[in-house]
Design a protein around this motif. Sequence first.
Motif, PDB file in Angstrom:
ATOM      1  N   LEU A 186       0.834  -1.211   0.000  1.00  0.00           N
ATOM      2  CA  LEU A 186       0.000   0.000   0.000  1.00  0.00           C
ATOM      3  C   LEU A 186       0.866   1.258   0.000  1.00  0.00           C
ATOM      4  O   LEU A 186       0.530   2.262  -0.632  1.00  0.00           O
ATOM      5  CB  LEU A 186      -0.922   0.003   1.219  1.00  0.00           C
ATOM      6  N   LYS A 187       1.995   1.189   0.701  1.00  0.00           N
ATOM      7  CA  LYS A 187       2.882   2.344   0.761  1.00  0.00           C
ATOM      8  C   LYS A 187       3.363   2.740  -0.629  1.00  0.00           C
ATOM      9  O   LYS A 187       3.307   3.924  -1.004  1.00  0.00           O
ATOM     10  CB  LYS A 187       4.077   2.040   1.666  1.00  0.00           C
ATOM     11  N   ASN A 188       3.836   1.794  -1.416  1.00  0.00           N
ATOM     12  CA  ASN A 188       4.319   2.110  -2.756  1.00  0.00           C
ATOM     13  C   ASN A 188       3.209   2.646  -3.649  1.00  0.00           C
ATOM     14  O   ASN A 188       3.416   3.582  -4.431  1.00  0.00           O
ATOM     15  CB  ASN A 188       4.947   0.868  -3.398  1.00  0.00           C
ATOM     16  N   PHE A 189       2.039   2.043  -3.528  1.00  0.00           N
ATOM     17  CA  PHE A 189       0.917   2.480  -4.353  1.00  0.00           C
ATOM     18  C   PHE A 189       0.552   3.937  -4.056  1.00  0.00           C
ATOM     19  O   PHE A 189       0.442   4.771  -4.967  1.00  0.00           O
ATOM     20  CB  PHE A 189      -0.286   1.554  -4.123  1.00  0.00           C
ATOM     21  N   PHE A 190       0.356   4.243  -2.768  1.00  0.00           N
ATOM     22  CA  PHE A 190      -0.051   5.605  -2.422  1.00  0.00           C
ATOM     23  C   PHE A 190       1.092   6.600  -2.607  1.00  0.00           C
ATOM     24  O   PHE A 190       0.845   7.783  -2.846  1.00  0.00           O
ATOM     25  CB  PHE A 190      -0.587   5.639  -0.989  1.00  0.00           C
ATOM     26  N   ASN A 191       2.311   6.158  -2.509  1.00  0.00           N
ATOM     27  CA  ASN A 191       3.445   7.029  -2.791  1.00  0.00           C
ATOM     28  C   ASN A 191       3.437   7.461  -4.264  1.00  0.00           C
ATOM     29  O   ASN A 191       3.751   8.609  -4.596  1.00  0.00           O
ATOM     30  CB  ASN A 191       4.759   6.325  -2.465  1.00  0.00           C
ATOM     31  N   GLY A 192       3.034   6.531  -5.137  1.00  0.00           N
ATOM     32  CA  GLY A 192       2.909   6.871  -6.549  1.00  0.00           C
ATOM     33  C   GLY A 192       1.826   7.903  -6.796  1.00  0.00           C
ATOM     34  O   GLY A 192       2.013   8.851  -7.577  1.00  0.00           O
ATOM     35  N   LEU A 193       0.669   7.735  -6.129  1.00  0.00           N
ATOM     36  CA  LEU A 193      -0.405   8.729  -6.262  1.00  0.00           C
ATOM     37  C   LEU A 193       0.022  10.085  -5.708  1.00  0.00           C
ATOM     38  O   LEU A 193      -0.259  11.141  -6.295  1.00  0.00           O
ATOM     39  CB  LEU A 193      -1.659   8.240  -5.534  1.00  0.00           C
ATOM     40  N   PHE A 194       0.720  10.042  -4.580  1.00  0.00           N
ATOM     41  CA  PHE A 194       1.203  11.273  -3.950  1.00  0.00           C
ATOM     42  C   PHE A 194       2.155  12.020  -4.873  1.00  0.00           C
ATOM     43  O   PHE A 194       2.027  13.244  -5.098  1.00  0.00           O
ATOM     44  CB  PHE A 194       1.880  10.917  -2.631  1.00  0.00           C
ATOM     45  N   ASN A 195       3.113  11.323  -5.453  1.00  0.00           N
ATOM     46  CA  ASN A 195       4.077  11.951  -6.364  1.00  0.00           C
ATOM     47  C   ASN A 195       3.395  12.497  -7.611  1.00  0.00           C
ATOM     48  O   ASN A 195       3.785  13.560  -8.146  1.00  0.00           O
ATOM     49  CB  ASN A 195       5.160  10.948  -6.761  1.00  0.00           C
ATOM     50  N   LEU A 210       6.978   6.526 -10.416  1.00  0.00           N
ATOM     51  CA  LEU A 210       6.516   7.379  -9.321  1.00  0.00           C
ATOM     52  C   LEU A 210       6.349   6.590  -8.029  1.00  0.00           C
ATOM     53  O   LEU A 210       6.525   7.128  -6.936  1.00  0.00           O
ATOM     54  CB  LEU A 210       5.176   8.039  -9.703  1.00  0.00           C
ATOM     55  N   MET A 211       6.019   5.311  -8.121  1.00  0.00           N
ATOM     56  CA  MET A 211       5.773   4.499  -6.931  1.00  0.00           C
ATOM     57  C   MET A 211       7.033   4.318  -6.095  1.00  0.00           C
ATOM     58  O   MET A 211       6.966   4.261  -4.865  1.00  0.00           O
ATOM     59  CB  MET A 211       5.210   3.137  -7.342  1.00  0.00           C
ATOM     60  N   GLU A 212       8.167   4.233  -6.730  1.00  0.00           N
ATOM     61  CA  GLU A 212       9.414   3.969  -6.015  1.00  0.00           C
ATOM     62  C   GLU A 212      10.205   5.228  -5.687  1.00  0.00           C
ATOM     63  O   GLU A 212      11.215   5.163  -4.988  1.00  0.00           O
ATOM     64  CB  GLU A 212      10.301   3.039  -6.852  1.00  0.00           C
ATOM     65  N   HIS A 213       9.757   6.369  -6.186  1.00  0.00           N
ATOM     66  CA  HIS A 213      10.558   7.594  -6.060  1.00  0.00           C
ATOM     67  C   HIS A 213      10.433   8.219  -4.675  1.00  0.00           C
ATOM     68  O   HIS A 213       9.342   8.273  -4.090  1.00  0.00           O
ATOM     69  CB  HIS A 213      10.118   8.614  -7.128  1.00  0.00           C
ATOM     70  N   ASP A 214      11.583   8.707  -4.160  1.00  0.00           N
ATOM     71  CA  ASP A 214      11.597   9.452  -2.898  1.00  0.00           C
ATOM     72  C   ASP A 214      11.213  10.898  -3.191  1.00  0.00           C
ATOM     73  O   ASP A 214      11.952  11.641  -3.831  1.00  0.00           O
ATOM     74  CB  ASP A 214      12.993   9.391  -2.276  1.00  0.00           C
ATOM     75  N   SER A 215      10.066  11.286  -2.723  1.00  0.00           N
ATOM     76  CA  SER A 215       9.508  12.596  -3.073  1.00  0.00           C
ATOM     77  C   SER A 215       9.739  13.653  -2.002  1.00  0.00           C
ATOM     78  O   SER A 215       9.021  14.649  -1.953  1.00  0.00           O
ATOM     79  CB  SER A 215       7.997  12.452  -3.309  1.00  0.00           C
ATOM     80  N   ILE A 241      11.639  15.955 -13.961  1.00  0.00           N
ATOM     81  CA  ILE A 241      11.380  16.636 -12.695  1.00  0.00           C
ATOM     82  C   ILE A 241      11.737  15.763 -11.497  1.00  0.00           C
ATOM     83  O   ILE A 241      12.032  16.273 -10.402  1.00  0.00           O
ATOM     84  CB  ILE A 241       9.895  17.083 -12.627  1.00  0.00           C
ATOM     85  N   LEU A 242      11.730  14.434 -11.689  1.00  0.00           N
ATOM     86  CA  LEU A 242      12.079  13.541 -10.588  1.00  0.00           C
ATOM     87  C   LEU A 242      13.568  13.558 -10.271  1.00  0.00           C
ATOM     88  O   LEU A 242      13.984  13.054  -9.230  1.00  0.00           O
ATOM     89  CB  LEU A 242      11.661  12.105 -10.929  1.00  0.00           C
ATOM     90  N   SER A 243      14.385  14.157 -11.159  1.00  0.00           N
ATOM     91  CA  SER A 243      15.836  14.223 -10.926  1.00  0.00           C
ATOM     92  C   SER A 243      16.227  15.471 -10.144  1.00  0.00           C
ATOM     93  O   SER A 243      17.368  15.923 -10.230  1.00  0.00           O
ATOM     94  CB  SER A 243      16.586  14.189 -12.267  1.00  0.00           C
ATOM     95  N   ILE A 244      15.303  16.017  -9.403  1.00  0.00           N
ATOM     96  CA  ILE A 244      15.563  17.230  -8.635  1.00  0.00           C
ATOM     97  C   ILE A 244      16.689  17.000  -7.633  1.00  0.00           C
ATOM     98  O   ILE A 244      16.793  15.941  -7.008  1.00  0.00           O
ATOM     99  CB  ILE A 244      14.265  17.698  -7.928  1.00  0.00           C
ATOM    100  N   GLU A 245      17.554  17.993  -7.480  1.00  0.00           N
ATOM    101  CA  GLU A 245      18.711  17.871  -6.596  1.00  0.00           C
ATOM    102  C   GLU A 245      18.296  17.919  -5.131  1.00  0.00           C
ATOM    103  O   GLU A 245      17.314  18.589  -4.761  1.00  0.00           O
ATOM    104  CB  GLU A 245      19.700  19.005  -6.873  1.00  0.00           C
ATOM    105  N   CYS A 246      19.054  17.250  -4.319  1.00  0.00           N
ATOM    106  CA  CYS A 246      18.836  17.296  -2.869  1.00  0.00           C
ATOM    107  C   CYS A 246      19.175  18.695  -2.360  1.00  0.00           C
ATOM    108  O   CYS A 246      20.193  19.272  -2.707  1.00  0.00           O
ATOM    109  CB  CYS A 246      19.713  16.260  -2.181  1.00  0.00           C
ATOM    110  N   GLY A 247      18.327  19.244  -1.546  1.00  0.00           N
ATOM    111  CA  GLY A 247      18.545  20.581  -0.999  1.00  0.00           C
ATOM    112  C   GLY A 247      17.897  21.689  -1.809  1.00  0.00           C
ATOM    113  O   GLY A 247      18.031  22.868  -1.474  1.00  0.00           O
TER     114      GLY A 247
END
Length: 561
Positions: A221-230, A267-272, A308-314
């Motif tokens: 469920l975490k991966n699924f909703f993380n994808g929707l969130f992203n 999107l499901m696996e991405h740290d947003s 856009i998912l390649s956004i830099e940290c910070g």
Amino acid sequence: MSIVRQILEPFGKVTKLSIKDNFCLYEAKYTFLSSAPLDRLKETLEIHLTRLNQSGVSVVITVYDNNPIRISSDNLGSLDEKVGLIVDELVYLEGDVDIEIRIDKEESVNLNIFDLSVFVEHIDSLSLQENLEAWSKFDLSTPFSVDVWEDTEPFTTESICFNSVFPNVNGKSDAITSESCKLDKLGKVEKRDKCGHFANAAQFNFIPNDFKVCCDKNKQLKNFFNGLFNSFLIVYLSDFSSISGDTIKYRLKGYKLLSGSVDFSDLMEHDSSELSRIYEWTYLEGNYTDKIGLARNIISIHLNGECILSIECGTSDSVKSGYDLYLKDNVKQYIEIKNKISDFLQSQSDKALDMTKSMFSMFKTGLWTFTTFFITVFLLRVVNKGTLSGVFGFEVYVVSLLLIVISFIYLLISVMEINSDRNRLIEKYSDIRGRYKDLLDKADLDKIIDVETVSLKERLYINKKRNRYILMWIITNLVILIAVSILYCSSAGSNVERDIETEKVNNLNGLEVFTSKIPQEDEVIVTSQEHDVRVESKLEGQESKPLTEVSSASGLDLKSK
């Protein structure tokens, strides 16, 4: 513990054939031995079917034999009959018997899940668009409960709570109540539409917070909703976005134009975390328009790739720093605007002072005109005649009255002019306020320039000065009028006396002529009383006679003298 297992318990050992669990329907097929004891079947079915019926779902249990027997939760009155038929039929059957449990979820307010793992497999099989269409049937504006009819670990987002209907050992549910669901969802949607376009806005009225995971004990469920969130983070940060199938397309206009598409699986696996912090900061408080514009600019130049998912940290820290600098520039501009308004108010005050000074200058000019006129008249008269007597004649008096009339006309023109300038000056306060009303907050602008108060203050000041000069002007003209009248009357009296003296002098001049013709041996004395002149002889025996008689005797005509 599972309610389906509890329903099947009287049938003994069962074998699972197939299970389907989605948003609308639960359907499970099993087999059991015909030799099953069916202990407490009626009591078990009555308890669980009643509970399911109360939750808004409709249950149909079908036992397949020569003639299928169906037990419905909507018709529990026939439960005894149906159970009796099942028992009777099993007596004549050998081997395995098929049983199907079908639960219709359409009428339930909440989402009911009877096999969570199967349900998760189902949503994983759907595309991004299909999942959103399914979830859009539910109202997520308030905390939405998903009832899981089996033992499971709690899982929650900020709007959705997956809770087991079975209590734990303490008699309480493990669900976590989400307070964030009370956020102003409508306000965030309005902000998004103000500075962006979401092509699916009419279908999917979600905000990212609806799918932000709070308790993540279920990894699937975490991966699924993380994808929707992203997905919705991208929607709420982009200028344009659309969702079709398993793909979200976006376009972001910053210092650089960023355009692309992302698959739901990525999107499901991405740290947003970075995009999430930028979203929360942008939509939380402050001026949204300025913040989203700045965020897009910073994001476009802080990417490790073209996505856009390649956004830099910070990057979120860079956005906040950029906004702080932006605010400082805005504060500087605000101070400059405020100083401009203050300078304007000061210049208007100076103009009000100049207006009253100009009227005073007019008054001095008129007074100097009178002074010059009278000085000129007196000097010329004194130089010509050598005396102040009779200086102020009728002609001078008439000219003086004419100057006084002109002075009053000049006063009227001055009053009309200063009133016109006053009204024009006061109107400029409203003009300057209207010029800055789009740049400053109304309350702040009222604080800086209170048009009513300032206008009233300037009007009272100008009127007070104007009325004072009018009074001085009128008093001065009246004083001059009185003084001119007095001088004219005095000068007229002096002229009458001067004429009488002139007549006396002429008479004496005639007498001198007369005495010159009298014989020198006669010694005479001339005396005068009032207007009677007499001649007396000092010779003995001569009496004094009036001048007229003497003149007649001497042959002189003094009547004209």
